[in-house]
Design a protein around this motif. Structure first.
Motif, PDB file in Angstrom:
ATOM      1  N   MET A   1     -96.254  17.348  57.472  1.00 19.55           N
ATOM      2  CA  MET A   1     -97.435  17.470  56.600  1.00 19.55           C
ATOM      3  C   MET A   1     -97.564  16.245  55.693  1.00 19.55           C
ATOM      4  O   MET A   1     -98.090  16.334  54.582  1.00 19.55           O
ATOM      5  N   GLY A   2     -97.006  15.104  56.146  1.00 17.12           N
ATOM      6  CA  GLY A   2     -97.139  13.873  55.363  1.00 17.12           C
ATOM      7  C   GLY A   2     -96.493  14.016  53.998  1.00 17.12           C
ATOM      8  O   GLY A   2     -95.496  14.712  53.853  1.00 17.12           O
ATOM      9  N   ASN A   3     -97.080  13.419  53.013  1.00 19.71           N
ATOM     10  CA  ASN A   3     -96.448  13.461  51.700  1.00 19.71           C
ATOM     11  C   ASN A   3     -97.235  14.308  50.704  1.00 19.71           C
ATOM     12  O   ASN A   3     -97.385  13.952  49.550  1.00 19.71           O
ATOM     13  N   PHE A   4     -97.776  15.404  51.211  1.00 18.76           N
ATOM     14  CA  PHE A   4     -98.502  16.298  50.309  1.00 18.76           C
ATOM     15  C   PHE A   4     -97.579  17.361  49.749  1.00 18.76           C
ATOM     16  O   PHE A   4     -96.899  18.073  50.491  1.00 18.76           O
ATOM     17  N   LEU A   5     -97.617  17.474  48.448  1.00 19.17           N
ATOM     18  CA  LEU A   5     -96.736  18.396  47.728  1.00 19.17           C
ATOM     19  C   LEU A   5     -96.893  19.845  48.214  1.00 19.17           C
ATOM     20  O   LEU A   5     -95.923  20.598  48.311  1.00 19.17           O
ATOM     21  N   ALA A   6     -98.122  20.218  48.530  1.00 14.13           N
ATOM     22  CA  ALA A   6     -98.405  21.618  48.880  1.00 14.13           C
ATOM     23  C   ALA A   6     -97.539  22.112  50.026  1.00 14.13           C
ATOM     24  O   ALA A   6     -97.209  23.301  50.093  1.00 14.13           O
ATOM     25  N   TYR A   7     -97.179  21.209  50.935  1.00 12.77           N
ATOM     26  CA  TYR A   7     -96.460  21.635  52.141  1.00 12.77           C
ATOM     27  C   TYR A   7     -95.062  21.038  52.224  1.00 12.77           C
ATOM     28  O   TYR A   7     -94.444  21.043  53.285  1.00 12.77           O
ATOM     29  N   ASP A   8     -94.569  20.533  51.097  1.00  9.04           N
ATOM     30  CA  ASP A   8     -93.252  19.885  51.078  1.00  9.04           C
ATOM     31  C   ASP A   8     -92.170  20.958  50.944  1.00  9.04           C
ATOM     32  O   ASP A   8     -91.849  21.418  49.847  1.00  9.04           O
ATOM     33  N   ARG A   9     -91.622  21.378  52.085  1.00  7.01           N
ATOM     34  CA  ARG A   9     -90.687  22.507  52.068  1.00  7.01           C
ATOM     35  C   ARG A   9     -89.415  22.194  51.290  1.00  7.01           C
ATOM     36  O   ARG A   9     -88.831  23.072  50.661  1.00  7.01           O
ATOM     37  N   ALA A  10     -88.986  20.932  51.341  1.00  4.98           N
ATOM     38  CA  ALA A  10     -87.774  20.573  50.590  1.00  4.98           C
ATOM     39  C   ALA A  10     -88.023  20.744  49.093  1.00  4.98           C
ATOM     40  O   ALA A  10     -87.196  21.285  48.360  1.00  4.98           O
ATOM     41  N   TYR A  11     -89.208  20.345  48.653  1.00  6.29           N
ATOM     42  CA  TYR A  11     -89.541  20.465  47.230  1.00  6.29           C
ATOM     43  C   TYR A  11     -89.583  21.935  46.802  1.00  6.29           C
ATOM     44  O   TYR A  11     -89.112  22.308  45.735  1.00  6.29           O
ATOM     45  N   TRP A  12     -90.168  22.775  47.626  1.00  2.90           N
ATOM     46  CA  TRP A  12     -90.388  24.175  47.256  1.00  2.90           C
ATOM     47  C   TRP A  12     -89.209  25.082  47.585  1.00  2.90           C
ATOM     48  O   TRP A  12     -89.255  26.270  47.303  1.00  2.90           O
ATOM     49  N   LYS A  13     -88.150  24.515  48.196  1.00  5.35           N
ATOM     50  CA  LYS A  13     -87.027  25.370  48.599  1.00  5.35           C
ATOM     51  C   LYS A  13     -86.462  26.142  47.404  1.00  5.35           C
ATOM     52  O   LYS A  13     -86.205  27.341  47.471  1.00  5.35           O
ATOM     53  N   GLN A  14     -86.310  25.432  46.301  1.00  3.29           N
ATOM     54  CA  GLN A  14     -85.745  26.079  45.110  1.00  3.29           C
ATOM     55  C   GLN A  14     -86.653  27.202  44.611  1.00  3.29           C
ATOM     56  O   GLN A  14     -86.194  28.242  44.164  1.00  3.29           O
ATOM     57  N   PHE A  15     -87.948  26.976  44.741  1.00  3.63           N
ATOM     58  CA  PHE A  15     -88.916  27.998  44.339  1.00  3.63           C
ATOM     59  C   PHE A  15     -88.759  29.238  45.214  1.00  3.63           C
ATOM     60  O   PHE A  15     -88.690  30.372  44.721  1.00  3.63           O
ATOM     61  N   ILE A  16     -88.687  29.004  46.504  1.00  2.27           N
ATOM     62  CA  ILE A  16     -88.554  30.133  47.446  1.00  2.27           C
ATOM     63  C   ILE A  16     -87.269  30.906  47.143  1.00  2.27           C
ATOM     64  O   ILE A  16     -87.283  32.136  47.023  1.00  2.27           O
TER      65      ILE A  16
END
Ligand SMILES: *Cc1c(COP(=O)(O)O)cnc(C)c1O
Length: 458
Positions: A1-16
């Motif tokens: 998903m390129g460099n879009f925050l909305a789909y950055d699974r590594a970024y959101w892992k902690q959230f999940i």
């Protein structure tokens, strides 16, 4: 998903991970009564608190803090359930997969699962030829059914509303029936509200009288609506008598079983719905006695072809009955185009819990309502509205005016141990509980009486 925050699974892992862990903690805090059921707070303060939080971490705790805690055993307010674990997760999956449903290709699994849910319901009612649709809530469901009733009466879809059409319904019915009638353009006179009898039921006699009166005014009756059960008092109309009269008079009979329709899954509770099988259409909310999150409603038409009448009266010719296609193209039969794959939430409970387990939960809640009613009758300071039929109990303090009762209600909620509501029936104010949580027991309920008595004596 390129460099879009909305789909950055590594970024959101902690959230999940955080949400996943929090759900366990949150549920435990509620089940153990370690948080108030509802922390009543002025909306401006809640808005300000959210606006001052800087990240999702602090938002999560605020969402929890300001929510009405449905898993708390002291929660017995509105007809909203603590969703079962499988259905709540099915809701998450439904949002994640985000399958639109109007056209079959938008959601193959979604359309197939919705059909299975409706088939299981029609089996429960012995409606072999029934078909239907799921809608976002009972209000839209009732409107959808009444639109079909209107179209079955006359081709209003083409001609518009020319006549004085009328729908007959109990004074105690849910307000959405009145709204549906006005949305359909029949005006204030388009709904004839029948006064229920002393047991708060519409009887055959009352219905017959109302039909005669409406006809005397040269108004055309397009449908009679029975409540199963009514929303305030939680009482079932005499569906058998109503259904028989509608058959004789050739009037469309619609049963608003948003709350109680799933009682049909229980041998013990299904007698309450006796006569519902005479209906032409029926609305059943899974987000009430089906233990799913909102909104998960099914609209059933006993004659499956009726389900095509509403928006496209000749659909049956375009798609013959044998074809599997029309059922899969959900958009033909609802107001809604894109909709949630809500069938999955109902399916999760029907399939992964099963009908007998759902019946056991409903029976527990209704039984508890009877036990609580018995306790109210034992106490001289209290008056029971009437013997409950469903899991809704209304009761009042003797010789206490409405404003004092409201103050006690407010005081009870402020203590944080319970959440209940008030309602007015036939001009009288009552406390009202909807027992929706299988974690609630008789002690939790009798504590409501104890605490209000204490507030009164202070
Ligand atoms: C809850 C209820 C409704 C409204 O259904 P929603 O799903 O809240 O839109 C209508 N009729 C009855 C009898 C109900 O109990």
């Amino acid at each position: 998903m390129g460099n879009f925050l909305a789909y950055d699974r590594a970024y959101w892992k902690q959230f999940i991970d955080s949400v996943h862990g929090q759900i366990n903690n949150w549920t435990e805090l509620q089940e153990q009564s370690e948080v108030p059921v509802l922390k009543k707070t002025d909306i401006q303060k809640v808005i300000a608190d959210f606006e001052s939080s800087e990240n999702w971490q602090s938002d999560l705790s605020k969402i929890f803090n300001y929510s009405n805690h449905l898993y708390h055993p002291g929660y017995a307010g509105h007809q909203v359930v603590p969703p079962s674990i499988p259905s709540a997760l099915a809701g998450y999956l439904a949002n994640y997969f985000n399958q639109g449903m109007a056209v079959y290709d938008m959601g193959q699994a979604a359309n197939a699962i919705e059909r299975i849910v409706l088939k299981r319901l029609r089996k429960a009612f012995g409606w072999d030829d029934a078909e239907g649709i799921m809608t976002s809530g009972g209000s839209i469901g009732n409107l959808t059914a009444l639109l079909a009733a209107r179209q079955a009466f006359d081709d209003v879809w083409e001609k518009g509303v020319e006549d004085h059409y009328t729908v007959l319904v109990s004074e105690d019915a849910h307000y959405c029936v009145d709204r549906a009638v006005r949305i359909m353009g029949f005006g204030a006179k388009g709904v004839c509200k029948i006064k229920p009898n002393d047991q708060h039921k519409i009887t055959g006699e009352a219905l017959q009288k109302a039909i005669a009166e409406v006809r005397k005014e040269n108004r055309k009756i397009i449908a009679v609506v029975g409540s199963a059960c009514s929303t305030g008092p939680g009482i079932f109309d005499d569906l058998q008598a109503m259904g028989e009269i509608c058959q004789q008079e050739k009037i469309w009979f619609h049963v608003d079983a948003a709350h109680g329709g799933l009682f049909q899954l229980s041998q013990k509770l299904k007698p309450l719905l006796k006569g519902a099988e005479l209906a032409n259409s029926m609305v059943i909310d899974f987000h009430k006695m089906g233990f799913t999150p909102a909104l998960t409603t099914s609209v059933l038409f006993k004659n499956g072809l009726d389900s095509y009448k509403t928006f496209k009266q000749d659909a049956a010719y375009l798609w013959p009955e044998e074809s599997s296609e029309p059922y899969a193209q959900s958009g033909l039969r609802t107001l809604e185009c894109t909709k949630l794959m809500m069938g999955l939430k109902a399916y999760a409970n029907l399939k992964w819990l099963g009908e007998p387990e759902m019946a056991r939960m409903m029976e527990y809640l209704v039984d508890l309502a009877h036990q609580f009613a018995a306790e109210i009758k034992k106490r001289s300071a209290w008056e029971l509205f009437q013997e409950p039929e469903a899991n809704i109990v209304c009761f009042k303090l003797k010789n206490v005016d409405k404003s004092s009762a409201l103050a006690f209600l407010d005081g009870l909620i402020k203590q944080g141990t319970h959440y209940i509501v008030g309602t007015t029936i036939s001009g009288q104010f009552y406390f009202r509980v909807s027992i929706m949580n299988v974690a609630t027991n008789l002690e939790h309920l009798t504590a409501i009486l104890d605490q209000i008595e204490k507030l009164k004596n202070e």
